[in-house]
Design a protein around this motif. Structure first.
Motif, short mmCIF file in Angstrom:
data_model
loop_
_atom_site.label_atom_id
_atom_site.label_comp_id
_atom_site.label_asym_id
_atom_site.label_seq_id
_atom_site.Cartn_x
_atom_site.Cartn_y
_atom_site.Cartn_z
N GLU A 49 0.83 -1.21 0.00
CA GLU A 49 0.00 0.00 0.00
C GLU A 49 0.86 1.25 0.00
O GLU A 49 0.51 2.26 -0.62
CB GLU A 49 -0.93 0.00 1.20
N SER A 50 2.00 1.19 0.69
CA SER A 50 2.90 2.33 0.69
C SER A 50 3.37 2.67 -0.72
O SER A 50 3.39 3.84 -1.13
CB SER A 50 4.11 2.02 1.60
N ASN A 51 3.73 1.64 -1.48
CA ASN A 51 4.17 1.87 -2.87
C ASN A 51 3.03 2.44 -3.72
O ASN A 51 3.27 3.30 -4.58
CB ASN A 51 4.68 0.56 -3.46
N ILE A 52 1.81 1.95 -3.48
CA ILE A 52 0.66 2.47 -4.23
C ILE A 52 0.46 3.96 -3.94
O ILE A 52 0.18 4.76 -4.84
CB ILE A 52 -0.61 1.67 -3.88
N ALA B 16 3.08 6.09 -5.66
CA ALA B 16 2.74 6.23 -7.08
C ALA B 16 1.58 7.21 -7.27
O ALA B 16 1.59 8.02 -8.21
CB ALA B 16 2.36 4.86 -7.65
N GLY B 17 0.59 7.16 -6.37
CA GLY B 17 -0.54 8.08 -6.45
C GLY B 17 -0.11 9.53 -6.28
O GLY B 17 -0.59 10.43 -6.98
N ALA B 18 0.82 9.77 -5.32
CA ALA B 18 1.32 11.13 -5.10
C ALA B 18 2.04 11.64 -6.34
O ALA B 18 1.88 12.81 -6.74
CB ALA B 18 2.25 11.15 -3.89
N ALA B 19 2.84 10.76 -6.97
CA ALA B 19 3.55 11.17 -8.19
C ALA B 19 2.58 11.49 -9.31
O ALA B 19 2.77 12.46 -10.06
CB ALA B 19 4.51 10.05 -8.61
N ILE B 20 1.52 10.68 -9.44
CA ILE B 20 0.53 10.91 -10.49
C ILE B 20 -0.19 12.25 -10.29
O ILE B 20 -0.38 13.03 -11.23
CB ILE B 20 -0.48 9.75 -10.54
N PHE C 17 0.92 14.85 -8.71
CA PHE C 17 1.88 15.93 -8.99
C PHE C 17 2.02 16.15 -10.50
O PHE C 17 2.05 17.29 -10.98
CB PHE C 17 3.23 15.61 -8.36
N LEU C 18 2.11 15.05 -11.26
CA LEU C 18 2.24 15.17 -12.71
C LEU C 18 0.97 15.76 -13.33
O LEU C 18 1.05 16.54 -14.29
CB LEU C 18 2.53 13.80 -13.32
N ILE C 19 -0.19 15.41 -12.77
CA ILE C 19 -1.44 16.00 -13.26
C ILE C 19 -1.44 17.51 -13.03
O ILE C 19 -1.89 18.30 -13.87
CB ILE C 19 -2.65 15.35 -12.57
N GLY C 20 -0.90 17.93 -11.86
CA GLY C 20 -0.81 19.36 -11.58
C GLY C 20 0.07 20.08 -12.58
O GLY C 20 -0.26 21.19 -13.03
N ILE C 21 1.20 19.46 -12.93
CA ILE C 21 2.08 20.07 -13.94
C ILE C 21 1.37 20.16 -15.29
O ILE C 21 1.45 21.18 -16.00
CB ILE C 21 3.38 19.26 -14.06
N ALA D 61 -1.05 16.28 -3.35
CA ALA D 61 0.12 15.44 -3.63
C ALA D 61 1.02 15.33 -2.41
O ALA D 61 1.55 14.26 -2.10
CB ALA D 61 0.89 16.01 -4.82
N TRP D 62 1.19 16.44 -1.69
CA TRP D 62 2.06 16.43 -0.50
C TRP D 62 1.48 15.55 0.59
O TRP D 62 2.20 14.77 1.24
CB TRP D 62 2.25 17.86 0.00
N ILE D 63 0.16 15.65 0.85
CA ILE D 63 -0.47 14.83 1.88
C ILE D 63 -0.35 13.35 1.55
O ILE D 63 -0.01 12.52 2.41
CB ILE D 63 -1.96 15.22 2.06
N LEU D 64 -0.63 12.98 0.31
CA LEU D 64 -0.55 11.57 -0.08
C LEU D 64 0.88 11.06 0.04
O LEU D 64 1.11 9.91 0.44
CB LEU D 64 -1.06 11.39 -1.51
N PHE D 65 1.85 11.92 -0.30
CA PHE D 65 3.25 11.52 -0.17
C PHE D 65 3.62 11.29 1.29
O PHE D 65 4.30 10.32 1.63
CB PHE D 65 4.16 12.59 -0.78
#
Length: 231
Positions: free
Chosen positions: A91-94, A97-101, A103-107, A131-135
Motif C-alpha cells: 500500500e505504501s508503494n501504491i 505512485a498516487g502522489a507522483a501521479i 503531482f504530474l497532473i498538476g504540472i 500530492a504532498w499529503i498523499l506523499f
C-alpha cells in the motif's frame, strides 16, 4: 503431556483387550467374565476414559496451535509497530505512485493554463497540497483508516481493527494524520505563490492565500481539540 495421554490410552486399550479374552484372577477367586454385569461396567468405564483422554489430547493440540498462531500474528504486528508503520509495504508503494501521479497532473494542468493564458491558483494550491499529503501518508499513515481507529497492516486498504494493546499507537497516528492539514495548506500556498510570481499576477493570488490561511488555521486547531477530548 501428549506422551502421557498416549500411554494412558494404550494401557486402557490393552486392559480392555485382556478383559475381552479371559477372566482376571485375584488370589483364588475369578472375576466375572466380560459378559457379566461387573465386567460390563468396567468395560464402559475403560471405553469412556479412553475416549475422554483422546478428546482431551485433541483439545490441547488445538489450543496449542491457536496459541502459536496468535503469537505469530501479534509478533508480526509488534514488528510493524516498532517500524512505526500502520500500512503494508504494498500500500505504501501504491500511495507513492498516487502522489507522483497527482503531482504530474498538476504540472499538466499548469501547462494547459499557460497555453490558455488563464490561471486558477486555487486549483494549483489544492493539487500541490493533495500530492504532498498523499506523499506524507505513503510511509506509515492511512488518513481514512486512522481517523476511524483502524489500520491496514493485514493487507492493502483492509481497514481492520487492531488488537487492544495497539489502541494507543493508533490514537497517536490519528493525531499525526490530523496534523498534516496545516503544513499541506502552506505547501499549496507556496506553489500557488511561485506560479503567480512567474506569471506576474501576485495581485490575483490574495483569495487563494486567504483560503489557505483559513484551512491551515482550522487544521492546526483540530488536533489540539482532539487531544483535549481524549484527556
Amino acid at each position: 503431556q501428549d506422551i502421557a495421554m498416549e500411554v494412558q490410552t494404550f494401557v486402557l486399550s490393552n486392559s480392555l483387550r485382556q478383559n475381552l479374552k479371559s477372566p482376571s484372577v485375584i488370589g483364588n477367586s475369578a472375576l466375572p467374565r466380560p459378559g457379566s454385569t461387573g465386567s460390563g461396567v468396567a468395560l464402559g468405564l475403560a471405553v469412556s476414559t479412553a475416549i475422554f483422554c483422546r478428546a482431551r489430547q485433541r483439545l490441547v493440540r488445538s489450543l496449542r496451535l491457536a496459541s502459536n498462531a496468535s503469537m505469530e500474528e501479534t509478533g508480526k504486528f509488534g514488528k510493524l509497530v516498532k517500524e512505526n508503520r500502520m500500512i503494508t509495504i504494498e500500500e505504501s508503494n501504491i500511495r507513492y505512485a498516487g502522489a507522483a501521479i497527482i503531482f504530474l497532473i498538476g504540472i499538466y494542468k499548469y501547462i494547459g493554463m499557460q497555453a490558455a493564458g488563464e490561471f486558477n491558483y486555487n486549483a494549483i494550491a489544492a493539487n500541490a497540497a493533495g500530492a504532498w499529503i498523499l506523499f506524507e501518508m505513503a510511509d506509515n499513515l492511512s488518513e481514512v483508516a486512522v481517523l476511524a481507529l483502524r489500520w491496514n497492516l493485514d493487507k492493502p486498504f483492509s481497514m481492520t481493527e487492531p488488537p487492544a494493546e495497539y489502541q494507543g499507537f493508533i490514537k497517536q497516528k490519528r493525531l499525526q494524520a490530523l496534523e498534516l492539514g496545516w503544513p499541506a495548506s502552506l505547501v499549496g500556498g507556496a506553489f500557488a505563490t511561485v506560479a503567480a510570481a512567474v506569471n506576474g499576477e501576485l495581485g490575483a493570488l490574495l483569495p487563494t492565500l486567504q483560503g489557505c490561511a483559513a484551512f491551515s488555521t482550522i487544521s492546526f486547531l483540530v488536533p489540539i481539540i482532539v487531544k483535549k477530548f481524549e484527556k
